[in-house]
Every structure is written in C-alpha cells, then in structure tokens.
Design a protein around this motif. Structure first.
Motif, short mmCIF file in Angstrom:
data_model
loop_
_atom_site.label_atom_id
_atom_site.label_comp_id
_atom_site.label_asym_id
_atom_site.label_seq_id
_atom_site.Cartn_x
_atom_site.Cartn_y
_atom_site.Cartn_z
N ALA A 1 0.83 -1.21 0.00
CA ALA A 1 0.00 0.00 0.00
C ALA A 1 0.86 1.25 0.00
CB ALA A 1 -0.94 -0.02 1.21
N ALA A 2 1.93 1.22 0.82
CA ALA A 2 2.81 2.39 0.86
C ALA A 2 3.52 2.58 -0.47
CB ALA A 2 3.82 2.22 2.00
N ARG A 3 3.92 1.46 -1.07
CA ARG A 3 4.60 1.56 -2.37
C ARG A 3 3.65 2.12 -3.42
NH1 ARG A 3 5.74 -3.30 -2.79
NH2 ARG A 3 7.75 -3.23 -1.69
N ALA A 4 2.43 1.68 -3.42
CA ALA A 4 1.46 2.18 -4.39
C ALA A 4 1.18 3.66 -4.17
CB ALA A 4 0.17 1.36 -4.30
N ARG A 5 1.10 4.01 -2.85
CA ARG A 5 0.85 5.42 -2.55
C ARG A 5 2.02 6.29 -3.00
NH1 ARG A 5 -0.47 4.52 2.08
NH2 ARG A 5 1.52 4.87 3.16
N GLU B 1 1.91 9.26 -5.81
CA GLU B 1 2.35 10.64 -5.54
C GLU B 1 3.35 11.11 -6.61
OE1 GLU B 1 3.93 10.59 -1.66
OE2 GLU B 1 1.96 10.56 -0.65
N ILE B 2 4.24 10.19 -6.99
CA ILE B 2 5.22 10.55 -8.04
C ILE B 2 4.51 10.82 -9.36
CG2 ILE B 2 7.14 9.68 -9.41
CD1 ILE B 2 8.06 8.15 -6.91
#
Length: 400
Positions: free
Chosen positions: A18-22, A26-27
């Motif tokens: 989830a953090a990686r997707a977020r 953002e990028i």
C-alpha cells in the motif's frame, strides 16, 4: 567518552504494498502536475509570443490597413530595322539586341531621379502623406527624399525578363486613378529615356558623316566664291565666250583683209592702175592688219582695266571652275555618305512598344489580409521556435 560515527546504512524499514502504491501515485501526480504546468506555460508563451502578435497583425490587415490599388503594365524596347550585317545580325530583332537599353530603362525607373520627377509632376510624396492613409503606410509631413524613395521602391516594382525582353511594372497607390496616372507617367518617362538613348546613338553614328559633309560644303562654297571674285575683278562672266567672240571678230577681219589684198592685186594688175584707189585699198589693209593685231593682243597681252590678258583670265577662271566642279562632286559624295549613315542610324532606332497598357483597378490589390495574416503567424512561429531551441541548447550547455 569518544563518539564513533555510524556509517549511513540502508534503512531496515520495509515498505508494504500500500505504501509503495501510494508513493508511486504521488510521483505520478507530481509528474502530471509538472506536465500540466509546463503545457500551461507553453500555451501561455505561444499565446503571448505567437497568437497575440498574429491577432494584432490580422486586425491591422483586416480593419486598419488602407486598401491599396495596383496598376500593372508591360512594355518592350525594340529596334526599327533589322538590316544589321555580320555578327550583329545574329541578334537583330531579338531581346538580346536591346537588353542593355532595357536594363538602362529599368534602372532609371527605379532611380531617385524618376521618383523626384514623378513627385514634381503628380505629387508622389503628397499622395502618400494623405491623412486618410493609415500611419504605418503614411509618409510623415516632413519626410525626407530618402524616406520617400524608400516608399517609392516599395510601391513601384520594376521587373525585367531577359529571355523575352519584357519590362514589367507594378505601381501601387491609395486610389485607382492615381495608380494609373503614376503608371502612365512612368511609361512616358521610359519612352523619353529610350528616345534620348536613340538620339545619342544616331548622333554618334552620324557625327563623322555630318562633319565630312559640312567640310565639303564649306569647301564648295569657298570655290564658288573664288569663281565669283575672279569674274567681278576681271569683269568677265565667261572667258571662253569672250575669247570665242574675239576670235570671231578676228576671223571676220581676216576675211576682209584677204578681200582687200585680192582687190589690191587686181588694181596692181592693170597697166595703169589708179593710184588713189590703190592707196585707199592699201590704207584699208593697214587698218585691218592693225585691228587684227590689236584684237590678238587682247588675247595674249596683259592690259585693259583688269591688267590681265584674256588668256590669263580664261586660265584662272578655268582653274577656279575646275576646283568648283571637284568640290561639288566631293560634296555630293559626302551627301550620299550622310544619307547612308542616316539610313543605318534609322535602322538602329529604338522605340518603346507597350504590351499591357495601364488600366485602373476596380478592387483593392493590397493588403492581402488572409495571406499576410498566415505569413505573420508563420514568421512569429519561426521566431519562437528559434528562440526556444536556442534557449534549450544554452540550458543544456550550462547544466553540463
């Protein structure tokens, strides 16, 4: 207590899905935001540097620019005769025969002299100083001749086709009548220049022949005056006629003398001649002989009012008349040479023949609003593209 520096080691935190997707989202959002901002700046620059100047130019061409009327004409310079011989006959009657004159006329019509003459005759500067013309095309009230000449070169376009020898002219003015008047005036100036060139050519070709004829004519007149002077000084109109008259008198007197001699012989043949008659006949013979001698002396011996003998007078008059006949023949020969030179000069006569006469247009020719607006757009786009490429190259050079 001495502190030891800890090396920068990778983080031991492990990102979940989830953090990686977020983070990826953002990028991506940041990239999209930057892209939108760059596109907005690009459109803003295009609007300010390309579209806005194009709109201003289009508004000027459609709403502000004064309509201009162009009058087109064409003319050609020709020679009167084609009787050239040798190498000159190869180009006689073609455009190459008058190409130099055509270039001269083209240069003259594009010169300041033609502009100043047109201004003096028809008011070229005053026409383009009219307040009804828009400011960009209008001449200033105190415009110099150089500024007027710049407008003249822009409004009067002269072209020359060397293959066909045709001079093409386009004259632009704020109203059709003035445009046609300017065009007719310039054609008249060109025709006068052609006539001037022809006159110079004729004078150059005939100068030698005319000079020879004038010299021969003066020599003939001098010989004629010499004959007249001798006739007046010696009191003799025709020495040959006078000599013939004297010889006729002598012949008649000699006939009478022979008759008197025969008469004397007849008298002397008598046995007893009459002395009175004999002496009378002898007296007649003496008088006839004296008269014959006197007449003969007039032919050969100087005397009389002129102090010259008839033979001397006849000789001088014969020499003067022979000189007069020679000078007359030379003058006639010089006159024939002058006529030949005049014929040859007439063959080289140039004249201007109009192909397309000036006709006042009934619709404005300029400005061409749509074409000029598109051209302005292309020019501003090209300038923007060149500036952008230059700026990009400079940024790359600086960053590297």
């Amino acid at each position: 207590q001495v502190k030891t520096e800890q090396p920068n080691l990778p983080s031991t935190d492990v990102m979940d899905a989830a953090a990686r997707a977020r983070s990826v989202m953002e990028i991506q959002q940041d990239i999209a935001h930057r892209r939108r901002r760059k596109m907005a700046m690009l459109f803003l620059r295009l609007a300010c540097l390309v579209l806005l100047p194009t709109l201003i130019a289009g508004y000027y061409y459609y709403a502000i620019a004064t309509p201009m009327y162009a009058t087109k004409s064409e003319f050609v310079i020709k020679t009167a005769g084609g009787g050239a011989s040798g190498a000159a006959s190869l180009f006689a009657g073609s455009a190459l025969a008058t190409v130099q004159d055509s270039i001269t006329v083209q240069s003259y019509l594009s010169s300041r002299d033609a502009m100043l003459r047109l201004d003096g005759d028809l008011g070229f500067k005053a026409h383009f100083q009219n307040l009804e013309i828009d400011p960009l095309q209008r001449l200033d009230p105190d415009a110099t001749n150089e500024r007027a000449y710049a407008v003249y070169k822009d409004r009067v376009k002269i072209g020359f086709d060397p293959t066909e020898g045709i001079i093409k002219m386009e004259v632009v003015a704020a109203d059709p009548e003035t445009s046609a008047a300017f065009s007719n005036a310039l054609i008249r100036y060109a025709e006068e220049r052609v006539i001037d060139l022809t006159q110079r050519l004729r004078e150059d070709q005939m100068a030698g022949a005319r000079e020879s004829y004038e010299e021969a004519e003066q020599a003939m007149l001098a010989a004629q005056n010499e004959v007249l002077r001798l006739q007046q000084e010696m009191g003799v109109f025709d020495a040959t006629s006078d000599a013939a008259a004297v010889m006729g008198q002598i012949s008649g007197l000699e006939t009478q003398l022979q008759q008197k001699n025969l008469q004397l012989q007849q008298l002397l043949d008598n046995a007893r001649p009459n002395q009175a008659r004999v002496e009378g006949v002898r007296g007649d013979i003496r008088r006839l002989e004296a008269l014959i001698a006197d007449l003969r002396s007039k032919l050969t011996v100087a005397g009389g009012s002129s102090g010259n003998s008839l033979a001397s007078v006849s000789g001088q008059l014969r020499i003067a008349e022979t000189n007069l006949a020679t000078r007359t023949a030379l003058m006639q020969q010089a006159l024939q040479q002058l006529e030949v030179a005049r014929i040859e000069a007439n063959k080289q006569t140039r004249f201007l023949e109009p192909g397309v006469t000036p006709v006042a247009p009934d619709e404005p020719t300029y400005p061409r609003a749509f074409e000029n607006t598109i051209l302005a757009f292309l020019i501003f786009s090209g300038i923007y593209l060149m500036v952008s490429l230059t700026a990009s190259i400079l940024r790359e050079q600086v960053s590297s």
